[in-house]
Design an enzyme around this catalytic site. Sequence first.
Site, PDB file in Angstrom:
ATOM      1  N   GLY A 673      16.803-104.454  20.120  1.00  9.95           N
ATOM      2  CA  GLY A 673      15.438-104.505  19.606  1.00  9.95           C
ATOM      3  C   GLY A 673      15.398-104.092  18.152  1.00  9.95           C
ATOM      4  O   GLY A 673      16.252-103.359  17.666  1.00  9.95           O
ATOM      5  N   SER A 674      14.376-104.591  17.432  1.00  9.54           N
ATOM      6  CA  SER A 674      14.259-104.244  16.024  1.00  9.54           C
ATOM      7  C   SER A 674      12.795-104.265  15.625  1.00  9.54           C
ATOM      8  O   SER A 674      12.017-105.106  16.096  1.00  9.54           O
ATOM      9  CB  SER A 674      15.051-105.227  15.158  1.00  9.54           C
ATOM     10  OG  SER A 674      15.018-104.846  13.805  1.00  9.54           O
ATOM     11  N   GLY A 675      12.414-103.291  14.787  1.00 14.37           N
ATOM     12  CA  GLY A 675      11.060-103.219  14.283  1.00 14.37           C
ATOM     13  C   GLY A 675      11.071-102.914  12.806  1.00 14.37           C
ATOM     14  O   GLY A 675      12.123-102.932  12.152  1.00 14.37           O
ATOM     15  N   GLY A 678      12.900 -99.363  12.398  1.00 18.72           N
ATOM     16  CA  GLY A 678      14.168 -99.052  13.034  1.00 18.72           C
ATOM     17  C   GLY A 678      14.693-100.158  13.908  1.00 18.72           C
ATOM     18  O   GLY A 678      13.967-101.092  14.289  1.00 18.72           O
ATOM     19  N   SER A 679      15.984-100.066  14.208  1.00 15.86           N
ATOM     20  CA  SER A 679      16.651-100.992  15.124  1.00 15.86           C
ATOM     21  C   SER A 679      17.221-100.189  16.285  1.00 15.86           C
ATOM     22  O   SER A 679      17.672 -99.057  16.101  1.00 15.86           O
ATOM     23  CB  SER A 679      17.778-101.750  14.415  1.00 15.86           C
ATOM     24  OG  SER A 679      17.273-102.522  13.338  1.00 15.86           O
ATOM     25  N   VAL A 680      17.231-100.793  17.460  1.00 17.31           N
ATOM     26  CA  VAL A 680      17.688-100.097  18.666  1.00 17.31           C
ATOM     27  C   VAL A 680      18.938-100.782  19.192  1.00 17.31           C
ATOM     28  O   VAL A 680      18.968-102.012  19.355  1.00 17.31           O
ATOM     29  CB  VAL A 680      16.589-100.078  19.749  1.00 17.31           C
ATOM     30  CG1 VAL A 680      17.072 -99.297  20.969  1.00 17.31           C
ATOM     31  CG2 VAL A 680      15.306 -99.465  19.200  1.00 17.31           C
ATOM     32  N   LYS A 695      18.141 -95.442  18.518  1.00 13.80           N
ATOM     33  CA  LYS A 695      17.175 -95.970  17.568  1.00 13.80           C
ATOM     34  C   LYS A 695      17.559 -95.501  16.172  1.00 13.80           C
ATOM     35  O   LYS A 695      17.465 -94.317  15.848  1.00 13.80           O
ATOM     36  CB  LYS A 695      15.763 -95.503  17.910  1.00 13.80           C
ATOM     37  CG  LYS A 695      14.691 -96.047  16.971  1.00 13.80           C
ATOM     38  CD  LYS A 695      13.304 -95.624  17.420  1.00 13.80           C
ATOM     39  CE  LYS A 695      12.232 -96.204  16.500  1.00 13.80           C
ATOM     40  NZ  LYS A 695      10.872 -95.804  16.939  1.00 13.80           N
ATOM     41  N   ASP A 801       0.086 -96.847  18.963  1.00 13.38           N
ATOM     42  CA  ASP A 801       0.773 -98.149  18.870  1.00 13.38           C
ATOM     43  C   ASP A 801       1.195 -98.619  20.257  1.00 13.38           C
ATOM     44  O   ASP A 801       2.339 -99.015  20.475  1.00 13.38           O
ATOM     45  CB  ASP A 801       1.990 -98.041  17.954  1.00 13.38           C
ATOM     46  CG  ASP A 801       2.513 -99.426  17.530  1.00 13.38           C
ATOM     47  OD1 ASP A 801       1.742-100.401  17.634  1.00 13.38           O
ATOM     48  OD2 ASP A 801       3.677 -99.513  17.118  1.00 13.38           O
TER      49      ASP A 801
END
Length: 973
Positions: A673-675, A678-680, A695, A801
């Site tokens: 996952g990525s936002g 941050g990236s997980v 994370k 969020d």
Amino acid sequence: MIVHLFVLFLCSKLVVLSGARLHGNENDRLALLALKEGLKQNPNGALSSWNNSNHVCDWEGVTCGRKHPERVIALNLSNHDLQGSISPFIEYNQLGGAIPVELGSTPKLELLALDNNNLTGVIPPSFGNLSTLMLFSCMYNNLQGSIPKELGKLPKLEFFQASANTLTGTIPQEIFNLSLMFYFSVGENKLHGILPQELGIKLPKLQVLYLPGNRFSGPVPPSLPNASSFEEIDLSNNKFSGKIPSELGRLQSLFNFRVTNNQLEASNADDWKFLDSLTNCSKLQVLLLGSRQLGGILPSSVTNLSTTLETLAISFSPLTGTIPSGIQRLVNLYDLRIPYCNLVGEIPDEIGKLASLQRLHLTGNKLTGQIPFSIGNLTLLNELYLFENYLEGPIPASIGELQQLRLLVLYGNRLNGSIPKEVFNLQYLSQQLDLANNLLEGPLPAEVGGLNNLMRFIVYGNMLSGQIPTTLGQCEVMEYFSLGNNLFQGTIPHTISNMKGLKTLDLSRNKLSGAIPPSFGNLTVLEQVDLSDNDLSGPVLESFGDLKHLFYLNLSYNKLRGEVPVRGVYGNSTEISLFGNKELCGGISELHLPACPTIKAIKKSKRSYLWLKVVIPITVSAALILALFALAYQKRKAKKESLNSHLEEQYPRVTYEELAKATEGFSSENLIGSGKYGSVYKGSLGDNQKMVAVKVFKLQERGASKSFLTECEALRSIRHRNLIKIITSCSSIDREGRDFKALIFEYMPNGSLDQWLHPADSELQQSNHLNLAQRLNIAIDIADALDYLHNSCQPPVVHCDLKPSNVLLDNDMAAHVGDFGLAKFLAEAVSKSLQDSSSSIAIKGTVGYVAPEYGAGGQVSTSGDVYSYGIMLLELLTGKRPTNDLFKDGMSLRKFVEAGDTSEQNMEIIDRTILSDVRGDEVTNNDIMKINECLVSVLNVGLACSDPSQRNRMNMTDAAAKMLAIRSIYLRA
């Protein structure tokens, strides 16, 4: 491959045959010599007798037959630490590599045990030729592939043990035709499938069924009671669903029944009849239940179970009711666990009559009243967990009678009064004493020095007062010591430096004064110290620079003065917090402290003093107002910048290198996952290769560091079964010398809710879908988490969020809310709003889920989360994101649902995959009506929560209760 040999054959008819055309004793001798030749180590001369000078029947571990004395019939070489590999011509064992298929040509083999090796490959299908085989055991290896269906051709097979491998696939149906089978064990693999409903009829002699740690699903076979010789049934940690068979009481020999951590259901007295039936099992010793669908009222018949019962555990179930008062009848009970259910009422006084009890675990319920004084009668008790309840009143002094107690955890209740001195006389209390977040008051007795074997002592968040006892110096093995957030006064006793094992020290948020003892420099293993928010004064002590293992030092908001050193921990701005000490100067540039004045500057300052006496009275009024605002801002900023340390108060620290290794260099294959911030990555951490989610924050992004600190603050103070579980954190530098920050969470194998609602491709969409019951469970999990954040945390926490991508699903499809990077503590948010009316406009969230009042500059509030929850409910049932292309020109997801709010049209707006596992020929018109009623009820909750008007929305407590009622009605129907 080199492995340890652990081979034991128990049958007197084991025949060794080689592939060569030799006969009799010579055949056996050559086969055994081939075995010896393949061994690379022969410690202690274990096989020295295997030579031509001795008869083969006289060799170590060899047994020859009576009827055929020239033939080898058995071989026992266990516990000799032999290492090496075995030639395929030795057909009854294998130390390393794959099991040779030639083993299947040993027609007289009856027992074959290959346990505790490092065998790889598959179980050879040729084993189906071992027509005389009665026992096959290969547990604790690395075997892969499926269980060969050819094994179903072994008419004499009675014992099959293949646990603790990595086998996949299903259990072949042919296996269930082996009517002589009495022991079947395939636990801790990756098997799946549905057990045949006639299992108890097809395998009537079965005594042991051991299947834990797999992925079996479907109902528990109702025919199990037909195998009347059953002794052990372990189906735990799978995905079994439906009801537990109600006639288990026919199994008179049953002593071990484990079905915990499945999806088994109960909601009323009829569903709990299996427990009533189990009262007939007079030999029952272990009963482990627990499922997120195992609800209803805990039956009082639990107290009528056999007096032989030793372990009773019902965990993580939505049970209601009280602990039955007849619990004292279970006289041999030594392990009683009912954690994280919804039990209410008081702990019965009769619990003190369980004289054999060694562990009592009633955490995470809604128990009220006082801890019974009779608990002091449990003189064999080793562990006592009563945290996260509503217990009140004093801690009973009778706890001092529990001289075997190693661990006492009572945090998160409403206990008051002083800590009884008797607690500090528990000489075996060695693991943990945690009394945090209660209402305890009074001084900490000098008897605290009696905890000289204790490793963790936590009384954070009470109202304890007085001075810190000097006797604490006697606790030399203590590693974690937290007195934070109390009312302690006076100076820090220098005797704390005698606590040689101390790694974490938290004395923050008290009223301590004076200077920091110079002897703190002797604490060479100290990893973290937090002395913030006290009235400590004096110069900054260079002795802290001598603490080579210190990785974080927080001295904020004291009265320290003088020059800050630059060596040791002072040389890294990320490892020290000095905010709120106005008279500090010097230090490294990253601390942004003023330069220390020179002698000339000091003289000039004195000459200016008289002039300032005139100016100050004129300007002080205006300056005071500005200073107050600036100080408040600085204090909040300092608090956030020290938050990453607070996680490390509770969790071990990991390094950048450990995380890089765990994630294979943060490879793209491990990216899950990525936002924006941050990236997980998934990874395997530590010696036990625990799966974790890492994370990694994108510190180059503006706001990422603040997000890290915010998430640290939230995670350090919240605990709930439906919130993502933090394991540890990392604040370091990477291999290129750049700042590196990461949080390490428990890995959620089923990904995010967003991935299930919106699969990436059609293939995934066909295999991954959520049925209605699962969606109800997820909705309730999220509601429970938000209810906790809003109403059980002080101050309340607003997530800010909430969306499907921030809801993660564990192995049981239970939901966990994560990503607290934008979270706000309500008191802070309101305070900030009063100072800056535009502050809330900057609230970041995700388009489609953000409450409309935030866009208009409204204050952060819990109702904002309620709005996001309402939108998620609508998305959960419609399968449509609020940003779907359908929603334009004034149309929205909410209006889309409102337009379809009739019984007939409602099905048209519902995600069709909700009912994809329901076969049309099984659904009646009444079923359709009940399903539709459930869907309409959930949609109405979603609409009520997402009302554009803030004051018209439900609160989270009511929403959670409403969803729970909807599920109960649906499941009953």
